[in-house]
Design a protein around this motif. Sequence first.
Motif, PDB file in Angstrom:
ATOM      1  N   GLU A 174     -37.068 -81.886  67.007  1.00 18.53           N
ATOM      2  CA  GLU A 174     -38.375 -82.044  67.648  1.00 18.53           C
ATOM      3  C   GLU A 174     -39.484 -81.948  66.600  1.00 18.53           C
ATOM      4  O   GLU A 174     -40.397 -82.776  66.569  1.00 18.53           O
ATOM      5  N   LYS A 175     -39.399 -80.945  65.740  1.00 20.78           N
ATOM      6  CA  LYS A 175     -40.418 -80.762  64.695  1.00 20.78           C
ATOM      7  C   LYS A 175     -40.448 -81.968  63.758  1.00 20.78           C
ATOM      8  O   LYS A 175     -41.523 -82.418  63.340  1.00 20.78           O
ATOM      9  N   GLU A 176     -39.260 -82.493  63.435  1.00 20.84           N
ATOM     10  CA  GLU A 176     -39.175 -83.659  62.556  1.00 20.84           C
ATOM     11  C   GLU A 176     -39.897 -84.855  63.179  1.00 20.84           C
ATOM     12  O   GLU A 176     -40.750 -85.478  62.549  1.00 20.84           O
ATOM     13  N   ILE A 177     -39.570 -85.156  64.440  1.00 19.59           N
ATOM     14  CA  ILE A 177     -40.173 -86.304  65.120  1.00 19.59           C
ATOM     15  C   ILE A 177     -41.681 -86.108  65.277  1.00 19.59           C
ATOM     16  O   ILE A 177     -42.460 -87.047  65.080  1.00 19.59           O
ATOM     17  N   LYS A 178     -42.111 -84.887  65.602  1.00 16.75           N
ATOM     18  CA  LYS A 178     -43.551 -84.617  65.752  1.00 16.75           C
ATOM     19  C   LYS A 178     -44.319 -84.924  64.472  1.00 16.75           C
ATOM     20  O   LYS A 178     -45.493 -85.273  64.517  1.00 16.75           O
ATOM     21  N   GLY A 179     -43.654 -84.809  63.322  1.00 15.05           N
ATOM     22  CA  GLY A 179     -44.309 -85.065  62.042  1.00 15.05           C
ATOM     23  C   GLY A 179     -44.349 -86.532  61.651  1.00 15.05           C
ATOM     24  O   GLY A 179     -44.959 -86.899  60.649  1.00 15.05           O
ATOM     25  N   TRP A 180     -43.696 -87.361  62.417  1.00 18.40           N
ATOM     26  CA  TRP A 180     -43.627 -88.785  62.097  1.00 18.40           C
ATOM     27  C   TRP A 180     -44.913 -89.519  62.459  1.00 18.40           C
ATOM     28  O   TRP A 180     -45.688 -89.076  63.299  1.00 18.40           O
ATOM     29  N   THR A 181     -45.065 -90.694  61.839  1.00 15.48           N
ATOM     30  CA  THR A 181     -46.175 -91.583  62.197  1.00 15.48           C
ATOM     31  C   THR A 181     -45.878 -92.227  63.553  1.00 15.48           C
ATOM     32  O   THR A 181     -44.725 -92.273  63.996  1.00 15.48           O
TER      33      THR A 181
END
Length: 104
Positions: A73-80
């Motif tokens: 979740e944290k990874e995806i939240k950091g995406w463009t």
Amino acid sequence: MHKTLGTHNYYVYILTNKKKTVLYTGFTNELKNRLYFHQNPEANSKAFTTKYRCYYLVYFEHYQDAETGIDREKEIKGWTRAKKDALINEFNPEWRFLNDEIQD
């Protein structure tokens, strides 16, 4: 009562609004219930999903380990936005609203 190993269900999910202009990434262990609460917020809720009417499920991933799901979740939240769009396009090319397809 504890669940036996391997029966845990955790979800990383992405919601959008009706016009598909806003994305919200979340994490839960009960996706169907979580979707219900997004669609039926408490009165005067100041939640992001309420403010932007992000009630429509367009993407989800299933995990049996909470930590792995939270990290994702944290990874995806950091995406463009473009990278999130590509993820959704691969999983759900028509961006269909999947809310009614979730069984819990």
